[in-house]
Scaffold this motif. Sequence first.
Motif, short mmCIF file in Angstrom:
data_model
loop_
_atom_site.label_atom_id
_atom_site.label_comp_id
_atom_site.label_asym_id
_atom_site.label_seq_id
_atom_site.Cartn_x
_atom_site.Cartn_y
_atom_site.Cartn_z
N LYS A 202 20.86 -67.45 2.02
CA LYS A 202 20.56 -67.67 3.44
C LYS A 202 20.42 -69.15 3.76
O LYS A 202 20.89 -69.62 4.80
N GLU A 203 19.79 -69.91 2.84
CA GLU A 203 19.59 -71.34 3.10
C GLU A 203 20.92 -72.10 3.12
O GLU A 203 21.14 -72.94 4.00
N GLN B 167 22.79 -71.35 6.30
CA GLN B 167 22.22 -72.09 7.42
C GLN B 167 22.65 -73.56 7.40
O GLN B 167 23.00 -74.13 8.43
N LYS B 168 22.66 -74.17 6.21
CA LYS B 168 23.05 -75.56 6.08
C LYS B 168 24.54 -75.74 6.41
O LYS B 168 24.95 -76.75 6.98
N TRP C 76 23.47 -63.64 14.57
CA TRP C 76 24.47 -62.95 13.77
C TRP C 76 24.12 -62.97 12.28
O TRP C 76 24.57 -62.09 11.52
N MET C 77 23.34 -63.94 11.86
CA MET C 77 22.96 -64.01 10.44
C MET C 77 22.18 -62.79 9.99
O MET C 77 22.17 -62.44 8.81
N ASP C 78 21.53 -62.12 10.94
CA ASP C 78 20.80 -60.90 10.60
C ASP C 78 21.76 -59.78 10.20
O ASP C 78 21.33 -58.78 9.62
N SER D 149 22.63 -64.42 19.99
CA SER D 149 22.32 -65.84 20.03
C SER D 149 23.10 -66.58 18.94
O SER D 149 23.75 -65.97 18.10
N ASP D 150 22.98 -67.90 18.93
CA ASP D 150 23.76 -68.72 18.00
C ASP D 150 23.54 -68.34 16.55
O ASP D 150 24.45 -68.44 15.73
N THR D 151 22.33 -67.94 16.18
CA THR D 151 22.05 -67.62 14.77
C THR D 151 21.68 -66.16 14.55
O THR D 151 21.44 -65.76 13.41
N VAL E 30 26.23 -73.92 8.55
CA VAL E 30 26.33 -73.84 10.02
C VAL E 30 25.82 -75.13 10.67
O VAL E 30 26.42 -75.65 11.60
N GLU E 31 24.72 -75.65 10.15
CA GLU E 31 24.10 -76.83 10.75
C GLU E 31 24.91 -78.10 10.54
O GLU E 31 25.01 -78.95 11.43
#
Length: 220
Positions: free
Chosen positions: A38-39, A42-43, A6-8, A2-4, A45-46
Amino acid sequence: MSDTAWMDQIRFDAQGLVPAVVQDAVSKEVLMLAYMNKESLQKTVETGQTWFWSRSRQELWNKGATSGHTQHVQSLSYDCDGDTLLVAVKQDGPACHTGAYSCFYRTVMGDNEAKSKSAEDRFGPLSRLESTIAQRDAERPDGAYTTYLFEKGLDKILKKIGEETAEVIIAGKNRDRVELRSEAADLIFHLLVLLREQQVPFDDVLQELEFRHRQPVKKD
């Protein structure tokens, strides 16, 4: 994936951080090394802009939020171990707080020419020239001809390409090898300036040539 999801796959260290190598998406020059948690990842990417974790201030920071030298993410990759990020960006202005195009402007082994040259090949001067033009675009040093072109803008760059093209034609018509060599170099330089102004990597031009080369030959 999924879109996110991969972060795992990202392996943050004991402090919850992962190093992020930031690269100019056009010139391929390495601009800086910073850290993301991680934050901030995420920011990034967003928002499509780079966010990092400041180890000294212990807080999130958006690159260029104060200076205006923001980084617009073009692609984001991670290595085979998942413990390093590679962020290709469109850089507005210098990347370094010193005002330098790249944070890696001090060379301790070899010279600047060797640093920019990834392999001894006949196209090395083109790679180095593209990198230098990107540096001039970011730093805009006073008195530099490339700075003059970027500040005058697209119309001036296009006018110079037209002039140099005409001079190449004249040199070719005159069968003057020395003149042709010189004028061809001028044309290539101004063409690379135009590519930088339009944010088109020279690699894309090479890929287009390779694509055309691989096309089957059409028979009459």
